[in-house]
Design an enzyme around this catalytic site. Structure first.
Site, PDB file in Angstrom:
ATOM      1  N   HIS A 135     -34.948  65.093  34.113  1.00  0.00           N
ATOM      2  CA  HIS A 135     -35.586  65.765  32.849  1.00  0.00           C
ATOM      3  C   HIS A 135     -34.969  64.648  31.812  1.00  0.00           C
ATOM      4  CE1 HIS A 135     -37.426  68.632  35.401  1.00  0.00           C
ATOM      5  NE2 HIS A 135     -38.563  68.752  35.183  1.00  0.00           N
ATOM      6  N   LYS A 139     -34.168  69.138  27.557  1.00  0.00           N
ATOM      7  CA  LYS A 139     -34.362  70.242  28.416  1.00  0.00           C
ATOM      8  C   LYS A 139     -33.619  72.215  28.082  1.00  0.00           C
ATOM      9  CE  LYS A 139     -37.042  71.346  32.563  1.00  0.00           C
ATOM     10  NZ  LYS A 139     -37.918  72.425  32.563  1.00  0.00           N
TER      11      LYS A 139
END
EC number: 1.17.1.8
Length: 250
Positions: A135, A139
Site C-alpha cells: 500500500h 495507510k
C-alpha cells in the site's frame, strides 16, 4: 433516489464517495460531515444510508451514534475487530434498532473480495501459503484489514481440510517473516507510488499459484461502496453484516 450522508467527507476516501454519490443516477447526497461537525444532523428523516469513512479511533463512536439516531450505516473505516463488531451487534439487537442495518467491509474493491474468495477455495490444496500486501505509505494500519481477512480465511480453509502447520525452515524468533496470523505469514509493504495491492502465494512441491489484486486508485472502491449502499437501502438486510461477499452471491 437513495439519500446518502457521508461521514468523513473531506478525507481521501470520503471525498471520493461524495463524488460517486453525486455521479450515480440513483443516489443523492443528503449531508457531508467531517471532524468537528455535528453527526446528529443525520437522521432517518433526511438520510437512507450513512457512509462512514473516518479513522479507527473515531469510527465506533460514529457508528453507535448513527445507530442511536436510527440511521443505517455502511462502514469503510479500517481497524474493526471482533470486540468492536460485538458492541454494534449488541446495540442492533435492541428492540428499537432491530429494523436497522450496519454493514462493515474490510475492502470495497470487488477484485480484492474475489481474490479472498478464490484464496479460501485454493488453500486446502497447498502445503504453503503466504500473503504480501502493498500500500501507499499514508495507510494507517499494517498489515491491512484485507490481508488479515485473507489470512483468517486461509487458516479456516486449512483447518476444515485437516491440514497441519505449514513448512517454514526458519526459527520462530527469526526476523523479517511478517506478522503471523493463525499460522499464515503476512508481509506489509508501504511504498510511495503504490495504492492498494495484494498477492496471495500458494506453494506445493514443483508448483505455485499466485492470486493478485491491484487497485490503482480510490475510484476502484466505489462500485463496491454503491453496491453496499443500494443493498442496505433496500431494506432486505437488518442487523450487522460484514464483507462485500454478502452482496455478491459467492
Amino acid at each position: 433516489m437513495i439519500a446518502v450522508a457521508v461521514v468523513g467527507a473531506k478525507g481521501r476516501m470520503g471525498s471520493t464517495v461524495v463524488d460517486a454519490v453525486n455521479d450515480a443516477e440513483d443516489t443523492r447526497l443528503s449531508h457531508t460531515i467531517d471532524h468537528g461537525q455535528d453527526i446528529a444532523q443525520i437522521t432517518p428523516g433526511n438520510t437512507d444510508v450513512a457512509v462512514e469513512f473516518t479513522v479507527p479511533s473515531a469510527s465506533l463512536d460514529n457508528v453507535l451514534a448513527l445507530v442511536d439516531q436510527g440511521v443505517n450505516v455502511v462502514v469503510g473505516t479500517t481497524g474493526w475487530d471482533e470486540d468492536r463488531l460485538a458492541k454494534v451487534r449488541e446495540v442492533l439487537e435492541r428492540p428499537e434498532h432491530r429494523n436497522q442495518c450496519v454493514f462493515v467491509a474490510p475492502n470495497f474493491a470487488i477484485s480484492a473480495v474475489l481474490a479472498d474468495h478464490f484464496a479460501a477455495q485454493a488453500a486446502r490444496y497447498f502445503e504453503s501459503a503466504e500473503i504480501i500486501e502493498m500500500h501507499h505509505p499514508d495507510k494507517i494500519d499494517a498489515p491491512s484489514g484485507t490481508a488479515l481477512n485473507t489470512a483468517h480465511a486461509i487458516a479456516k480453509a486449512r483447518r476444515d481440510a485437516g491440514l497441519g502447520a505449514m513448512p517454514d525452515g526458519t526459527r520462530s524468533d527469526a526476523g523479517s517473516r511478517g506478522q503471523v496470523v493463525e499460522g499464515v505469514h503476512v508481509h506489509a509493504v508501504r511504498l510511495r507510488g503504490l495504492n492498494a495491492h495484494e498477492e496471495i502465494l500458494f506453494g506445493n512441491p514443483g508448483e505455485q499459484l499466485v492470486i493478485r489484486s491491484d487497485c490503482f486508485d480510490r475510484g476502484s472502491f466505489m462500485q463496491g461502496v454503491l453496491l453496499a449502499v443500494r443493498q442496505v437501502a433496500s431494506g432486505r438486510y437488518t442487523g450487522l453484516h460484514t464483507g462485500l461477499e454478502t452482496f455478491l452471491q459467492l
